[in-house]
Scaffold this active site. Structure first.
Site, PDB file in Angstrom:
ATOM      1  N   ARG A 284       0.855  -1.179   0.000  1.00  0.00           N
ATOM      2  CA  ARG A 284       0.000   0.000   0.000  1.00  0.00           C
ATOM      3  C   ARG A 284       0.897   1.238   0.000  1.00  0.00           C
ATOM      4  NH1 ARG A 284      -2.284   0.673   5.388  1.00  0.00           N
ATOM      5  NH2 ARG A 284      -0.942   2.495   5.545  1.00  0.00           N
ATOM      6  N   HIS A 288      -3.839   4.355   4.491  1.00  0.00           N
ATOM      7  CA  HIS A 288      -4.949   3.403   4.576  1.00  0.00           C
ATOM      8  C   HIS A 288      -6.222   4.053   4.043  1.00  0.00           C
ATOM      9  CE1 HIS A 288      -7.525   0.221   6.077  1.00  0.00           C
ATOM     10  NE2 HIS A 288      -8.253   1.135   6.699  1.00  0.00           N
ATOM     11  N   TYR A 297       3.926   5.588  11.401  1.00  0.00           N
ATOM     12  CA  TYR A 297       4.225   4.198  11.740  1.00  0.00           C
ATOM     13  C   TYR A 297       5.035   3.461  10.686  1.00  0.00           C
ATOM     14  CZ  TYR A 297       0.094   3.468   8.756  1.00  0.00           C
ATOM     15  OH  TYR A 297      -0.810   3.488   7.722  1.00  0.00           O
TER      16      TYR A 297
END
Length: 400
Positions: A284, A288, A297
């Site tokens: 990805r 998100h 993160y």
């Protein structure tokens, strides 16, 4: 905005202090990874994967250009939707950036009579099923509950509840098997959803009833901020062994491999050989959703390593070196992508507000007295606003 499959790689990014190391990922020649097109755009000849390669052995240059076009236009649409959300035109958007090959390859493997159950990120699959991309945006703008008729394209509405669509797909597959149909079902979900109980139940029922369903897991390695290793101690495709059906890991950035493996799995289902789990190992490259900040993160070095495996650039390199594709094709496609972006923007901004009473429609097939009562109460509540507005207007004018 021009179409550029490497645009993401040149976009300035905030450097983070994240100490997470870049994940080790399967590479060329990895025994558990089906790969037919290397990150450098070269065909991979691996005897161990000949069974899958046979499904794209006769693919033509025109078909390859079609796959490339699908990926480019899907990425352009996705980029436009992200921009619209940032400008306040959409409430939220879940980008597919980096996952185009997994979606286009698998989507083009389906037949018209197959049925597809997506999550909320399968914009490329929707494109392959003939769903107008503007119809995907109504839900994210808050003007409808879906935007298309699932039976028109055998493409179910987007499912927000994580993993629940795998149960729907399994039940549908069991039903068409009892009807004697030779079609198949494919259910999409992500690595995060693989930890949901609904997915485990789907695996159990599909195996026991030999349902003609393909479970297509897009393992983009991050369930929002949770990496895959926080959810499983083994590669996801190996979970199928415990349920008694095959699992295959495919290079999710290789559109040819995704096309071939999905065709293979769907043919198994149509022959009555039961379910298959396909794990498309991809990445990805974006957030998100537009409410997420992956820089908190995820290390930049990890993303940079995967940008070098860009699925669109991979196929473009192959087209330029191994086919008669010329610059005219790419120029025409760029113009087409710009036209698509403009149309999407114009259609979204022109979407009408929904009828407030529409929420009561289709709650029950034959109607229900309680719904009728609630509809009447809500109608009266809505009418009260116009009444108050009229009273204020009269008062403001002195009652004359």
């Amino acid at each position: 905005m021009t179409v550029d499959s490497n645009a993401a790689a040149r976009t300035p990014r905030k450097r983070t202090a994240a100490k997470k190391s870049a994940k080790k990922s399967p590479g060329v020649g990895a025994p558990d990874l089906v790969q037919l097109l290397s990150p450098e755009g070269r065909r991979v000849e691996d005897p161990a994967h000949a069974e899958y390669a046979a499904f794209v052995e006769d693919i033509t240059a025109d078909e390859l250009r079609g796959l490339y076009r699908d990926m480019v236009l899907t990425r352009r649409f996705d980029a436009e939707a992200t921009s619209l959300q940032r400008q306040g035109e959409l409430g939220l958007w879940a980008s597919l950036l980096g996952q185009e090959a997994a979606q286009i390859g698998s989507g083009r493997a389906t037949r018209d009579d197959d049925y597809v159950f997506p999550t909320y990120r399968e914009h490329g699959v929707a494109w392959c099923r003939g769903v107008d991309p503007t119809n995907l945006l109504g839900m994210f703008r808050g003007v409808n509950n879906g935007g298309w008729d699932p039976n028109s394209n055998n493409f179910h509405l987007y499912t927000i509840v994580i993993g629940s669509q795998t149960l729907h797909a399994t039940g549908y597959a069991m039903g068409i098997a009892k009807d004697g149909a030779d079609s198949a079902v494919i259910a999409y979900f992500g690595d995060g959803a693989s930890s949901q109980g609904d997915v485990a139940e789907s695996f159990t029922f599909s195996a026991v009833y030999n349902a003609p369903v393909v479970f297509f897991c897009q393992n983009n390695q991050w369930a929002i901020s949770e990496p895959t290793e926080r959810q499983t101690r083994v590669p996801l495709y190996q979970r199928a062994q415990g349920y008694g059906f095959p699992g295959v890991r495919v290079d999710g950035n290789d559109v040819l491999a995704c096309l071939a493996v999905t065709k293979w799995a769907l043919e198994r289902a149509r022959r009555g050989e039961g379910p298959t789990l396909v794990e498309a190992f991809t990445y990805r490259m974006g957030a998100h959703t537009t409410s997420d900040d992956p820089s908190k993160y995820r290390a930049d070095e990890e993303r940079e390593a995967w940008e070098a495996k860009d699925p669109i650039q991979r196929l473009r390199t192959y087209l330029e070196s191994e086919t008669d594709t010329d610059e005219g094709f790419f120029a025409e496609l760029e113009a087409e992508s710009e036209a698509l972006g403009l149309r999407v923007r114009e259609v979204v901004r022109a979407m009408p507000d929904p009828d407030p009473m529409a929420i009561f429609e289709n709650a029950y097939a034959d109607g229900h007295s309680l719904v009728d009562e609630e509809r009447a109460q809500f109608a009266a509540y809505q009418a009260s606003f116009s009444t108050e507005s009229d009273s204020d207007s009269v008062a403001g004018s002195g009652g004359n």
